[in-house]
Write a protein that holds these residues in place. Structure first.
Motif, short mmCIF file in Angstrom:
data_model
loop_
_atom_site.label_atom_id
_atom_site.label_comp_id
_atom_site.label_asym_id
_atom_site.label_seq_id
_atom_site.Cartn_x
_atom_site.Cartn_y
_atom_site.Cartn_z
N CYS A 1 0.79 4.03 -3.02
CA CYS A 1 0.51 5.46 -2.75
C CYS A 1 1.69 6.32 -3.18
N LEU B 1 -6.46 3.64 -2.81
CA LEU B 1 -7.08 2.77 -1.81
C LEU B 1 -8.28 2.04 -2.37
N ALA C 1 -5.54 2.28 6.43
CA ALA C 1 -5.41 1.05 5.65
C ALA C 1 -5.92 -0.12 6.49
N CYS D 1 -6.98 -0.76 -4.41
CA CYS D 1 -6.48 -1.80 -3.51
C CYS D 1 -7.64 -2.61 -2.92
N VAL E 1 0.84 -1.20 0.00
CA VAL E 1 0.00 0.00 0.00
C VAL E 1 0.88 1.25 0.00
#
Length: 473
Positions: free
Chosen positions: A390, A419, A456, A422, A386
């Motif tokens: 980003c 996000l 997250a 993801c 993640v």
């Protein structure tokens, strides 16, 4: 430059000559998430016969190449073989270290006694490799020992060398260091009148320091690092390396592996000494493989799964030996290992060695309180991904961005898109529910800086299913 919504990189605002000027903007081209190919680094000892200089990393693609680079039978060679056996498509880099100058090589013996009264075979197992010699009636212990030594010499990729004196074959580890004590020896004789007695490998001491090798590749960006040694000093050096390269300033997220063929008690003690969310140790009790081979095979299988959130349960580590029934951990031992930072392996259907559940050695926070935040090794791997996604998106979209009142909203929009994507791939979840927690704001002290808080909610693995069956009569 006078446009409210369009910035140009190559077309100046001072043009006076008539014309139609169009430039290309590639900053918006990438709308997908980055790939997650896993690059593995392995550190291993080399012999003087190896052509590759120590502390000089090199990509390795085959067993034979590793034999030439690091010396046949070297620990680096054996690690490469184990890794490529477990994952033939592995992206593997290796860096070799020389034996420690103060190191002592482990030794063991096989003692042959008696005179054969019939035909048969004397067998010696060195790790998972077996050496056989035929015995004829009237052969003496001295002649059988000489034949055994000659047979060992023919297998140049064994981790030991042999010398013979009368009926005693003395085996010496190719490398100096305590790792040689882990070379398993087992002998037997089917020839009547001849016995074979083994003295286990011992007295090896002082493994090489891994710090120099790890420092040499600190900037290379490997995702998984396999340690050749399973002791506190070596793994602490690995932990220091992983914390440095994975930290918020370097941002090259990586995890480390080690192999443990020993007892549950000593393995969990070692895991507790590390207590790292970035190190995972594979426990294969009673294995005839060296620790470095277990670590290499385990790392290779971890690298085969590019989905950072997907559990590794039941994945086979090809090439690891099938241990005896007495060495296979029972259910309560596996639970104990999983509560104390050790990843158990088990022999599954078809005699395949499989991962039970891949966990980190992290079990307690800085206060000594039990903490499951980084229990599964997939958690830190997902967080690393993640962060990478980003970071790459912001780098692509805003390579030369001005910081105005409009900038935070634009940056937040891109982060939210990352996000969301993801979440589509089930790396994170509840993005909409946590959207209010996604904050991008200007720094109060640095006029040129934006700060972001990125929630997250990592997707967990389905490790346990519980059900109740109600009997109805």
């Amino acid at each position: 430059m006078a446009s409210a919504n369009i910035n140009f990189d190559g077309i100046p605002s001072s043009i006076r000559k008539p014309g139609k000027y169009i430039e290309f903007n590639t900053k918006l081209a990438v709308r997908t998430l980055p790939g997650n190919l896993q690059r593995v680094l392995m550190v291993g000892q080399k012999t003087t016969a190896g052509s590759q200089a120590a502390l000089d990393p090199v990509d390795v693609f085959s067993d034979e190449q590793a034999a030439i680079l690091f010396g046949r039978g070297s620990y680096a060679h054996l690690m490469a073989r184990a890794a490529i056996t477990a994952n033939p498509y592995l992206q593997l880099t290796m860096i070799a270290v020389d034996d420690a100058p103060a190191g002592v090589a482990a030794t063991g013996t096989v003692t042959l006694t008696g005179t054969a009264t019939g035909t048969g075979v004397v067998s010696l197992s060195i790790g998972t490799r077996r050496v056989d010699v035929a015995v004829a009636s009237a052969d003496t212990a001295t002649s059988v020992a000489a034949a055994l030594k000659a047979a060992i010499d023919k297998q140049a990729d064994l981790p030991v060398t042999a010398v013979v004196a009368a009926g005693v074959v003395t085996l010496t580890a190719r490398h100096k260091g305590a790792a040689g004590n882990g070379i398993k020896l087992k002998a037997g004789s089917s020839a009547a009148g001849v016995t074979a007695t083994v003295v286990a490998m011992a007295s090896g001491a002082v493994d090489p320091d891994l710090a120099l090798a790890l420092a040499a590749v600190a900037g290379a960006g490997h995702h998984i690092v396999a340690s050749p040694f399973a002791d506190q000093a070596s793994l602490t050096a690995l932990r220091t390396h992983l914390e440095f390269v994975s930290g918020p300033m370097e941002q090259r997220g990586a995890i480390g592996t080690f192999g443990w063929p020993g007892t549950l008690a000593t393995g969990t003690t070692l895991a507790g000494q590390l207590n790292s969310g970035r190190i995972t140790g594979a426990w294969h009790r009673g294995s005839a493989r060296l620790s470095c081979e277990i670590a290499a095979g385990y790392a290779a299988v971890l690298a085969s799964e590019e989905d950072p959130a997907r559990p590794l349960n039941t994945l086979e580590i090809s090439g690891l030996d099938v241990t005896s029934l007495v060495d296979r951990p029972i259910r309560t031992e596996q639970e104990n290992a999983l509560y104390n930072g050790l990843t158990p392996l088990e022999v599954g259907p078809g005699d395949r060695v499989q991962i039970v559940r891949a966990i980190s050695t992290y079990t307690k926070d800085a206060q000594g309180i039990d903490d499951v935040a980084l229990l599964d090794i997939t958690t830190i791997r997902t967080l690393d991904y993640v962060r990478k996604a980003c970071r790459e998106r912001i780098s692509l979209r805003f390579p030369r961005e001005k910081l105005s009142e409009r900038t935070p909203a634009k940056v937040r929009s891109e982060l939210l898109d990352v996000l969301t994507k993801c979440e589509e791939l089930e790396f994170v979840e509840a993005v909409e529910a946590n959207k209010a927690g996604l904050i991008v704001e200007r720094d109060l002290q640095d006029n040129n800086r934006l700060n972001a808080k990125i929630p997250a909610d990592v997707v967990n693995g389905l490790h346990v299913f519980a059900g109740r069956i109600d009997l109805l009569l």
